[in-house]
Design an enzyme around this catalytic site. Structure first.
Site, mmCIF file in Angstrom:
data_model
loop_
_atom_site.group_PDB
_atom_site.id
_atom_site.type_symbol
_atom_site.label_atom_id
_atom_site.label_comp_id
_atom_site.label_asym_id
_atom_site.label_seq_id
_atom_site.Cartn_x
_atom_site.Cartn_y
_atom_site.Cartn_z
ATOM 1 N N THR A 51 39.717 41.577 34.504
ATOM 2 C CA THR A 51 40.709 42.859 32.816
ATOM 3 C C THR A 51 40.961 42.677 31.939
ATOM 4 O O THR A 51 40.758 43.244 30.931
ATOM 5 C CB THR A 51 41.954 42.936 34.428
ATOM 6 O OG1 THR A 51 41.209 44.141 35.003
ATOM 7 C CG2 THR A 51 42.489 44.321 33.351
ATOM 8 N N HIS B 36 35.007 42.738 40.978
ATOM 9 C CA HIS B 36 34.439 43.064 39.743
ATOM 10 C C HIS B 36 34.291 41.567 39.540
ATOM 11 O O HIS B 36 35.726 40.761 39.876
ATOM 12 C CB HIS B 36 34.539 43.614 38.628
ATOM 13 C CG HIS B 36 36.187 43.775 38.925
ATOM 14 N ND1 HIS B 36 37.188 42.928 37.560
ATOM 15 C CD2 HIS B 36 37.680 44.325 39.122
ATOM 16 C CE1 HIS B 36 38.149 42.824 37.429
ATOM 17 N NE2 HIS B 36 38.481 43.866 38.863
#
Length: 456
Positions: A73, A339
């Site tokens: 992120t 992720h």
């Protein structure tokens, strides 16, 4: 001949104008950048998202955005607004350790400008322009004084603040600020939070969550229309990364391979940053034998395609799990979705959709890179971009003021047109010369009475 020149002139004009920047006018263009964290590209095909589809129908869509490694992120959000790879802007993970200063960074300890000053994000560049200001609602880094500058309007990060409040603040700033807000950024945590919790393959739960996200997109459009901003404001909706399905049956247990006293873990999964406490080679050798579903790299041997070597914040050893695998300590925890994996994996890719006066209508493109978004935004805002790893030409077909053709192709068209012009010119000269060629008996001189009839 004249008509052919008319055909060729626009080709040259297009070649020239297709590569110039946004011209300035009395009304500066404005841009709203929106990120829905963890919005995997193929969610668009897997789920019914009517508000987003209507947004795309009136604008443009990039089906896959190839993000930067690692696909986390903080790093990718900073790449979006700087156009730089992680090794260049310095935000190389969600958790970091700098070997020079001995400082630590985490999601709850991210306010030290030291970590962010390796680049100048677009909201700072825009803020420095005369008669312009920037605004942000929760976008990573916007509540930090980067190079001693923050946006004129920003919100300190808190996940408890509703989307309605974030959107309300941003639209108020866009509609009533002086100097005017010409760049604004808006961030929302979903569908990332639910993707981690349920996994992207949980159709029932992800359908519900994505409907909620789609409704928020509808709220954005409605709010902009009510405030009279919809037709004049450029809006980009994108994300930082996608999401991969994980399982308790795909765990890589580091404790089964090496004693914890031999190293420190700076960032754990699916890309683990390892700081050895003993000989680096010894730690590397043990980890190399640990699990076939994990690639182990010495810092200097990290593949060049990752652009992930040249920073003091990248640790001596990096572990990269295969898609869907989780690196753990003592099999202590895992998520159903995660992720951070190899950025060549389609499951890691987000999408990009855009609408506004700067964008074409109804245009679709297969792919761009995350780092290409920054030069495109600078072009729209008329800002001079800082050195970056992006390429404006990758996004030119999305933009109304760009000639949608590659330079080599453009040169080929112009050369072809000139060849046709040359051939037509030659043909016309040939036909004209043939028409003026002497006819039979044309050299005979007629006397005054030669036109008398030969027979009375």
């Amino acid at each position: 001949m004249f008509n052919m020149k008319i055909l060729v002139i626009p080709l040259f004009w297009g070649l020239v104008t297709g590569y110039k920047g946004n011209s300035s006018d009395s009304s500066a263009p404005r841009l709203l950048l929106v990120s829905f964290d963890g919005f995997r590209a193929d969610y668009l095909k897997s789920y019914d998202l009517p508000h987003l589809q209507n947004f795309i129908k009136e604008g443009v869509l990039v089906e896959h955005v190839k993000n930067v490694f690692i696909t986390k992120t903080f790093p990718n959000h900073y790449s979006i607004v700087t156009g730089l790879y992680e090794e260049s802007h310095g935000i190389v993970a969600n958790s970091m350790y700098d070997s020079v200063t001995k400082k630590h960074f985490s999601e709850s300890n991210d306010k030290d400008p030291f970590w962010w000053n390796g680049a100048e994000p677009i909201w700072v560049t825009n803020q420095l322009q005369e008669n312009r200001s920037s605004a942000a609602a929760m976008w990573p880094g916007t509540d930090v004084p980067i190079h001693n500058i923050t946006a004129s309007y920003f919100m300190n990060y808190s996940s408890s603040v509703s989307f309605k409040e974030r959107l309300g603040n941003v639209t108020t700033w866009l509609s009533s600020s002086n100097p005017p807000v010409t760049f604004a950024a808006l961030y929302w945590e979903e569908p990332d939070v639910s993707g981690h919790k349920y996994g992207p393959e949980d159709k029932e739960n992800m359908r519900r969550v994505l409907k909620e996200v789609d409704d928020l997109i509808g709220d954005i459009v409605l709010k902009l229309k009510v405030l009279g901003l919809w037709d004049s404001l450029n809006v980009i909706i994108t994300s930082d990364h996608g999401m991969a399905q994980c399982s308790k049956n795909r765990l890589i247990d580091l404790d089964s391979c090496i004693d914890r006293s031999n190293y420190s873990v700076i960032d754990l999964t699916p890309v683990a940053a390892i700081l050895p406490k003993i000989n680096v080679t010894e730690v590397y050798d043990k980890l190399k034998r640990c699990n076939p579903h994990m690639n182990v790299y010495l810092k200097e041997a990290i593949p060049n395609r990752f652009y992930y070597q040249h920073s003091s914040r990248i640790q001596p050893i990096i572990l990269v799990a295969e898609e869907g695998w989780t690196i753990t300590l003592n099999k202590s925890s895992f998520k159903l979705g995660d992720h951070g994996y190899d950025n060549s994996l389609p499951s890691m890719h987000p999408f990009l959709a855009a609408h506004g006066p700067a964008f074409r209508k109804g245009y679709r493109q297969s792919t761009i890179n995350t780092v290409d978004i920054y030069p495109m935004m600078c072009h729209i805002l008329g800002l001079k971009p800082h050195p970056n790893n992006g390429t404006l030409s990758h996004t030119k077909c999305l933009l109304v003021d760009q000639w949608c053709i590659n330079l080599p192709e453009a040169i080929g068209i112009v050369v072809s047109a000139l060849l046709v012009l040359t051939m037509l010119t030659g043909l016309m000269i040939f036909m004209r010369s043939r028409a003026s060629t002497s006819r039979p008996f044309s050299r005979l001189q007629l006397q005054e009475d030669d036109d008398d009839p030969l027979i009375d």
